[in-house]
Design a protein around this motif. Structure first.
Motif, PDB file in Angstrom:
ATOM      1  N   ALA A   1       0.523  -1.699  -0.691  1.00 43.82           N
ATOM      2  CA  ALA A   1       0.355  -0.223  -0.574  1.00 43.82           C
ATOM      3  C   ALA A   1       0.752   1.764   0.087  1.00 43.82           C
ATOM      4  O   ALA A   1       1.606   1.479   0.775  1.00 43.82           O
ATOM      5  CB  ALA A   1      -0.873   0.196   1.330  1.00 43.82           C
ATOM      6  N   PRO A   2       0.440   2.192  -0.607  1.00 41.20           N
ATOM      7  CA  PRO A   2       1.171   3.830  -0.759  1.00 41.20           C
ATOM      8  C   PRO A   2       1.779   4.187   0.415  1.00 41.20           C
ATOM      9  O   PRO A   2       0.131   3.834   1.759  1.00 41.20           O
ATOM     10  CB  PRO A   2       0.093   4.380  -1.578  1.00 41.20           C
ATOM     11  CG  PRO A   2      -0.991   3.732  -0.903  1.00 41.20           C
ATOM     12  CD  PRO A   2      -1.455   2.248  -1.443  1.00 41.20           C
ATOM     13  N   THR A   3       2.380   5.177   0.787  1.00 44.60           N
ATOM     14  CA  THR A   3       1.869   5.528   2.360  1.00 44.60           C
ATOM     15  C   THR A   3       2.218   6.930   2.129  1.00 44.60           C
ATOM     16  O   THR A   3       2.055   7.900   2.936  1.00 44.60           O
ATOM     17  CB  THR A   3       3.756   5.581   2.873  1.00 44.60           C
ATOM     18  OG1 THR A   3       4.641   6.404   1.784  1.00 44.60           O
ATOM     19  CG2 THR A   3       4.215   4.489   3.448  1.00 44.60           C
ATOM     20  N   GLY A   4       2.357   7.460   1.237  1.00 47.70           N
ATOM     21  CA  GLY A   4       1.555   8.973   0.999  1.00 47.70           C
ATOM     22  C   GLY A   4       0.557   8.731   0.723  1.00 47.70           C
ATOM     23  O   GLY A   4      -0.273   8.281   0.818  1.00 47.70           O
ATOM     24  N   SER A   5      -0.271  10.317  -0.540  1.00 49.45           N
ATOM     25  CA  SER A   5      -1.352  10.796  -1.140  1.00 49.45           C
ATOM     26  C   SER A   5      -1.957   9.860  -1.865  1.00 49.45           C
ATOM     27  O   SER A   5      -0.959   9.565  -3.037  1.00 49.45           O
ATOM     28  CB  SER A   5      -1.628  12.166  -1.508  1.00 49.45           C
ATOM     29  OG  SER A   5      -3.122  12.524  -1.633  1.00 49.45           O
ATOM     30  N   LEU A   6      -2.815   8.885  -2.120  1.00 51.17           N
ATOM     31  CA  LEU A   6      -3.157   8.475  -3.288  1.00 51.17           C
ATOM     32  C   LEU A   6      -3.307   8.654  -4.305  1.00 51.17           C
ATOM     33  O   LEU A   6      -3.285   8.145  -5.411  1.00 51.17           O
ATOM     34  CB  LEU A   6      -3.962   7.045  -2.700  1.00 51.17           C
ATOM     35  CG  LEU A   6      -4.696   5.893  -4.218  1.00 51.17           C
ATOM     36  CD1 LEU A   6      -3.232   5.089  -4.099  1.00 51.17           C
ATOM     37  CD2 LEU A   6      -5.612   5.036  -2.838  1.00 51.17           C
ATOM     38  N   LEU A   7      -4.106  10.164  -3.964  1.00 48.69           N
ATOM     39  CA  LEU A   7      -5.020  11.237  -5.099  1.00 48.69           C
ATOM     40  C   LEU A   7      -3.821  11.697  -5.482  1.00 48.69           C
ATOM     41  O   LEU A   7      -3.243  11.579  -7.492  1.00 48.69           O
ATOM     42  CB  LEU A   7      -5.801  11.643  -4.313  1.00 48.69           C
ATOM     43  CG  LEU A   7      -6.316  12.966  -5.544  1.00 48.69           C
ATOM     44  CD1 LEU A   7      -7.624  12.534  -6.635  1.00 48.69           C
ATOM     45  CD2 LEU A   7      -6.831  13.701  -4.139  1.00 48.69           C
ATOM     46  N   GLU A   8      -2.762  11.989  -5.117  1.00 49.61           N
ATOM     47  CA  GLU A   8      -1.432  12.762  -5.797  1.00 49.61           C
ATOM     48  C   GLU A   8      -0.962  12.089  -6.450  1.00 49.61           C
ATOM     49  O   GLU A   8      -0.334  11.992  -7.887  1.00 49.61           O
ATOM     50  CB  GLU A   8      -0.675  13.170  -4.376  1.00 49.61           C
ATOM     51  CG  GLU A   8       0.276  14.039  -5.230  1.00 49.61           C
ATOM     52  CD  GLU A   8       1.131  15.051  -3.933  1.00 49.61           C
ATOM     53  OE1 GLU A   8       1.838  15.721  -4.419  1.00 49.61           O
ATOM     54  OE2 GLU A   8       1.000  13.994  -3.215  1.00 49.61           O
ATOM     55  N   PHE A   9      -0.732  10.281  -5.933  1.00 50.02           N
ATOM     56  CA  PHE A   9       0.060   9.841  -7.054  1.00 50.02           C
ATOM     57  C   PHE A   9      -1.011   9.355  -8.521  1.00 50.02           C
ATOM     58  O   PHE A   9      -0.031   9.601  -9.425  1.00 50.02           O
ATOM     59  CB  PHE A   9       0.161   8.283  -6.318  1.00 50.02           C
ATOM     60  CG  PHE A   9       0.014   6.877  -6.992  1.00 50.02           C
ATOM     61  CD1 PHE A   9       1.431   6.508  -7.026  1.00 50.02           C
ATOM     62  CD2 PHE A   9      -0.616   5.583  -7.315  1.00 50.02           C
ATOM     63  CE1 PHE A   9       2.545   5.532  -7.625  1.00 50.02           C
ATOM     64  CE2 PHE A   9      -0.143   4.872  -8.618  1.00 50.02           C
ATOM     65  CZ  PHE A   9       1.214   5.121  -8.497  1.00 50.02           C
ATOM     66  N   TRP A  10      -2.176   9.136  -7.679  1.00 48.34           N
ATOM     67  CA  TRP A  10      -3.262   8.535  -9.282  1.00 48.34           C
ATOM     68  C   TRP A  10      -2.558   9.480 -10.633  1.00 48.34           C
ATOM     69  O   TRP A  10      -3.091   9.554 -11.468  1.00 48.34           O
ATOM     70  CB  TRP A  10      -4.178   8.266  -9.385  1.00 48.34           C
ATOM     71  CG  TRP A  10      -4.287   6.645  -8.422  1.00 48.34           C
ATOM     72  CD1 TRP A  10      -4.667   5.758  -7.444  1.00 48.34           C
ATOM     73  CD2 TRP A  10      -4.157   5.612  -9.619  1.00 48.34           C
ATOM     74  NE1 TRP A  10      -4.133   4.872  -7.426  1.00 48.34           N
ATOM     75  CE2 TRP A  10      -4.255   4.148  -8.629  1.00 48.34           C
ATOM     76  CE3 TRP A  10      -4.181   5.642 -10.808  1.00 48.34           C
ATOM     77  CZ2 TRP A  10      -4.272   3.407  -9.590  1.00 48.34           C
ATOM     78  CZ3 TRP A  10      -3.518   3.908 -11.493  1.00 48.34           C
ATOM     79  CH2 TRP A  10      -4.057   3.292 -11.218  1.00 48.34           C
ATOM     80  N   VAL A  11      -2.778  11.137 -10.168  1.00 42.48           N
ATOM     81  CA  VAL A  11      -3.284  12.626 -10.754  1.00 42.48           C
ATOM     82  C   VAL A  11      -2.095  12.585 -11.020  1.00 42.48           C
ATOM     83  O   VAL A  11      -1.669  12.724 -13.059  1.00 42.48           O
ATOM     84  CB  VAL A  11      -3.305  13.060  -9.661  1.00 42.48           C
ATOM     85  CG1 VAL A  11      -3.069  14.863 -10.566  1.00 42.48           C
ATOM     86  CG2 VAL A  11      -4.854  13.821  -9.390  1.00 42.48           C
ATOM     87  N   TYR A  12      -0.632  12.125 -10.854  1.00 43.88           N
ATOM     88  CA  TYR A  12       0.880  12.659 -11.219  1.00 43.88           C
ATOM     89  C   TYR A  12       0.386  10.705 -12.009  1.00 43.88           C
ATOM     90  O   TYR A  12       1.005  10.925 -13.623  1.00 43.88           O
ATOM     91  CB  TYR A  12       1.585  11.237 -10.625  1.00 43.88           C
ATOM     92  CG  TYR A  12       2.305  13.513  -9.867  1.00 43.88           C
ATOM     93  CD1 TYR A  12       3.321  13.185 -10.516  1.00 43.88           C
ATOM     94  CD2 TYR A  12       2.201  13.195  -8.788  1.00 43.88           C
ATOM     95  CE1 TYR A  12       3.964  14.505 -10.224  1.00 43.88           C
ATOM     96  CE2 TYR A  12       2.271  14.591  -8.259  1.00 43.88           C
ATOM     97  CZ  TYR A  12       3.795  15.036  -8.659  1.00 43.88           C
ATOM     98  OH  TYR A  12       4.656  16.319  -8.755  1.00 43.88           O
ATOM     99  N   LEU A  13       0.289   9.838 -12.558  1.00 46.34           N
ATOM    100  CA  LEU A  13       0.121   8.503 -12.572  1.00 46.34           C
ATOM    101  C   LEU A  13      -0.973   8.664 -14.519  1.00 46.34           C
ATOM    102  O   LEU A  13      -0.095   8.208 -15.301  1.00 46.34           O
ATOM    103  CB  LEU A  13       0.078   7.079 -12.230  1.00 46.34           C
ATOM    104  CG  LEU A  13      -0.236   6.068 -13.020  1.00 46.34           C
ATOM    105  CD1 LEU A  13       1.258   5.449 -13.672  1.00 46.34           C
ATOM    106  CD2 LEU A  13       0.119   4.402 -11.748  1.00 46.34           C
ATOM    107  N   ILE A  14      -2.173   9.133 -14.135  1.00 45.25           N
ATOM    108  CA  ILE A  14      -2.720   9.482 -15.363  1.00 45.25           C
ATOM    109  C   ILE A  14      -2.134  10.499 -16.370  1.00 45.25           C
ATOM    110  O   ILE A  14      -1.973  10.688 -17.339  1.00 45.25           O
ATOM    111  CB  ILE A  14      -4.015   9.766 -14.663  1.00 45.25           C
ATOM    112  CG1 ILE A  14      -5.402   8.838 -14.033  1.00 45.25           C
ATOM    113  CG2 ILE A  14      -5.399  10.106 -15.360  1.00 45.25           C
ATOM    114  CD1 ILE A  14      -5.179   7.767 -15.050  1.00 45.25           C
TER     115      ILE A  14
END
Length: 122
Positions: A61-74
């Motif tokens: 599981a991620p330790t940081g913000s999941l929303l921020e991660f997915w915005v970066y990835l998309i």
């Protein structure tokens, strides 16, 4: 995220970026080599999307913000197709440079995603 896979993606992104920047600065227009390097970057990003979906279910599981991660990835997944579209519409040496900048930007975004996933505490 899988750490070694992320570093492979960053290395491929940097290599594609340097290749396209050099090709563009010596005057080469977009070719199979430059567009293909961005296609490889995009293929690895699509694999990263699959990994990011599966990883939390297997205990990573991620330790940081999941929303921020997915915005970066998309966002990162949208950059190579946009750059390739630009390169195919405006076939000049500068569109090859744009391919290089896009690949380099994706490499930086991937490193930031690794930080969000494994280092940053939400």
């Amino acid at each position: 995220m899988i750490e070694w896979f992320t570093y492979v993606q960053v290395a491929v992104g940097v290599a594609a970026g340097v290749l396209c920047l050099v090709l563009g600065l010596i005057g080469r227009r977009p070719s199979d080599l430059s567009v293909g390097s961005l296609a490889l970057v995009e293929l690895l990003l699509l694999a990263q999307i699959v990994i990011a979906i599966i990883a939390p279910f297997v205990g990573n599981a991620p330790t940081g913000s999941l929303l921020e991660f997915w915005v970066y990835l998309i966002s990162a997944a949208l950059v190579p197709p946009a750059a390739v579209l630009w390169a195919l519409l405006e076939r000049s040496r500068w569109s090859t440079v744009v391919l290089g900048v896009a690949a380099s930007a994706v490499a930086v975004m991937l490193y930031r995603m690794q930080v969000i996933w494994s280092i940053q505490i939400a």
